[in-house]
Design an enzyme around this catalytic site. Structure first.
Site, PDB file in Angstrom:
ATOM      1  CE  LYS A  58      -3.831   1.915   2.794  1.00 32.05           C
ATOM      2  NZ  LYS A  58      -4.676   1.638   3.978  1.00 32.05           N
ATOM      3  CB  SER A 118      -7.679   3.600   3.247  1.00 35.97           C
ATOM      4  OG  SER A 118      -6.875   2.934   4.209  1.00 35.97           O
ATOM      5  CB  SER A 173      -8.293   0.659   6.091  1.00 33.35           C
ATOM      6  OG  SER A 173      -8.977   1.876   6.228  1.00 33.35           O
TER       7      SER A 173
END
Length: 525
Positions: A110, A190, A214
């Site tokens: 990420k 996210s 997330s």
């Protein structure tokens, strides 16, 4: 550098004719959209595949599905050293050194995790040229384990902690990530890019981060497995933060076995993250040792009914899942709700507002970022409003900027109340009262349409208690609603990852519920 989406407006791709993931590249011995880590490792061990060949195949797949074709927009940057890293690992294998189950396996990170050679931006144009000089602790561990760092994934900008009306999976730097099941549906966030990349077979493994949902949400709506570890099991050093009380990184994969293998590489003590000191006694070198297809026999699973009931079709999937658990030998306690249900959310939000600014500014200074304060980031957004603020604002930044120091009584009371109500008086109390091995509920509802004008449209979710308490949770695909994946989430006490992995794996083997994405342009009424 990976080509970025040229337009910030999410494209509905009405002209897209793709309805199935394309076949593997010529010469590939695998369908990459379904290859397990064990299969890939066996192929390299037998000489049928090299790490360089494997890395090349995934790069070609990213070019075909992410840059071109349906343009999933999950990968924000390619590691320029990926092929060189793979070649070095091939040389080690030839010399008789194999570092472990991840040797030569590509992994995506990420874009809020420091990895040398690439930017770490949290999706913000303000940090688009921020290139940290050292790896995050978890990245160093991945390299030591022999993983190939393939690149970075897009995310909800600032891990979805910028606006109350954001659209998940969108960032100023990366544009809008799309759900591979139905392209005009949201991938949740996210860790949107990580979930989409694994679902579409752009990499076998990806690392996400979670503060509150997330990892669990994007894993569930993209039909993959996500493990949100106990806070402290994985070091947060080198990760752009929101909340030291709740932040953690964790694995995302198509199957529990692969996620467990990745967790073993990520977990480890780090003197730069004090939370890992408490976790050190609970570290496990190999979480795949707990994979047990018969683990549900005799296990007591409690159903968190109050976290369900927001969608009738999702409830149908849940009832089928509960029935499957019974058939597999589990004892179901229904209901087994938290005594503190609905009482910890307001305290947890206050904690995030207080902790965000000092944690973020510590990271910005430590990593040598070009901007060092929350005020500077807000000023950047205002100066570049046509890109950064086109669809939604920065109200959460503004609220956090007004909070005082972490010595204030309001913060201390909120922190203690959130932990107590979600943990000791929530998860622990329910598990004690019913003598449970784990709690079970709906992860989140089906993916909603991408809507930059109105923002996200959440119907309900069951992951928050574990996030606020800092306890582990695992989501596993459980079925579909009109072709959109739905996942269950298993929740346990602090550091109960081995037991949760066993239960989640047994459920996965009993149900085999995951279906590959079809890349449909839309759902016709």
């Amino acid at each position: 550098m990976h080509r970025l989406a040229p337009c910030l407006l999410p494209l509905l791709l009405a002209a897209c004719a793709h309805e199935a993931v394309p076949p593997p590249a010529a010469g590939s011995p695998f369908a990459l959209d379904d290859a397990s880590v064990a299969e890939l490792q066996a192929a390299m061990r037998d000489g049928r595949l090299s790490a360089r060949q494997l890395t090349t195949l995934y790069l070609e797949r990213i070019a075909a599905l992410d840059d071109d074709g349906p343009r999933l927009n999950a990968v924000i940057e390619i590691n320029p050293d990926a092929l060189a890293e793979a070649e070095r690992l091939d040389a080690e294998r030839t010399a008789g050194r194999v570092r472990g189950p991840l040797h030569g396996i590509p992994v995506l990170l990420k874009d809020n995790i420091d990895a040398t050679g690439m930017a770490n931006s949290a999706g913000s144009l303000a940090l688009a040229e921020h290139r940290p000089a050292r790896d995050a602790h978890l990245v160093a561990r991945l390299r030591e384990a022999g993983a190939v760092i393939l690149g970075k994934t897009n995310l909800s900008e600032w891990a979805n902690f910028r606006s109350t009306r954001s659209v998940s999976g969108w960032s100023g730097r990366g544009g809008q990530t799309r759900n591979p099941y139905v392209l005009d549906r949201n991938p949740c966030g996210s860790s949107a890019g990580s979930g989409v990349a694994v679902a579409a077979g752009l990499a076998p493994l990806a690392v996400g981060t979670e503060t509150n949902g997330s990892i669990i949400c994007p894993a569930a709506v993209n039909g993959v497995v996500g493990i949100k570890p106990t806070v402290g099991l994985v070091s947060r050093h080198g990760i752009i933060p929101i909340s030291p009380s709740q932040d953690t990184a964790g694995p995302m994969a198509q199957r529990v076995a692969d996620a467990a293998a990745l967790l073993g590489a990520l977990a480890g003590a780090d003197p730069r993250d004090p939370a890992t000191e408490a976790a050190e006694a609970h570290l496990v070198p190999d979480y795949t040792a707990f994979l047990d297809a018969d683990a549900l026999r005799g296990a007591r699973i409690g159903v968190m009914r109050k976290a369900m009931g927001f969608h009738s079709e999702v409830d149908r999937v849940m009832e089928a899942s509960i029935a499957a658990l019974r058939v597999a030998g589990a004892e179901i306690v229904d209901p087994a709700d938290l005594p503190s249900h609905g009482r910890f959310g307001k305290h947890a939000f206050e904690v995030l507002l207080y902790e965000f600014r000092p944690a973020l500014e510590d990271y910005l200074a430590d990593s040598g970022a070009p901007l060092r304060t929350l005020e500077a980031l807000m000023a950047f957004n205002t100066a570049h409003a046509e890109h950064e603020l086109r669809w939604f604002g920065q109200e959460l930044f503004e609220m956090a900027a007004k909070k005082g120091p972490l010595t204030e009584a309001a913060y201390l009371e909120a922190r203690d109340s959130a932990r107590r109500l979600a943990g000791r008086e929530g998860i622990d109390a329910a598990m004690d009262a019913h003598r449970l091995d784990a709690l079970l509920t709906t992860a989140v509802g089906p993916a909603w349409p991408i809507d930059p004008v109105n923002g996200d449209h959440f119907l309900g979710a069951g992951y928050s208690a574990a996030a606020v308490a800092g306890y582990p949770s695992i989501t596993v695909p459980a079925g579909e609603v009109h072709g959109l994946p739905v996942g269950v989430v298993f929740i346990g006490r602090a550091f109960s990852e081995p037991r949760l992995i066993a239960l989640a794996h047994a459920f996965e083997q009993a149900t085999r519920a995951r279906r590959p994405p079809r890349l449909l342009p839309t759902l016709a009424p």
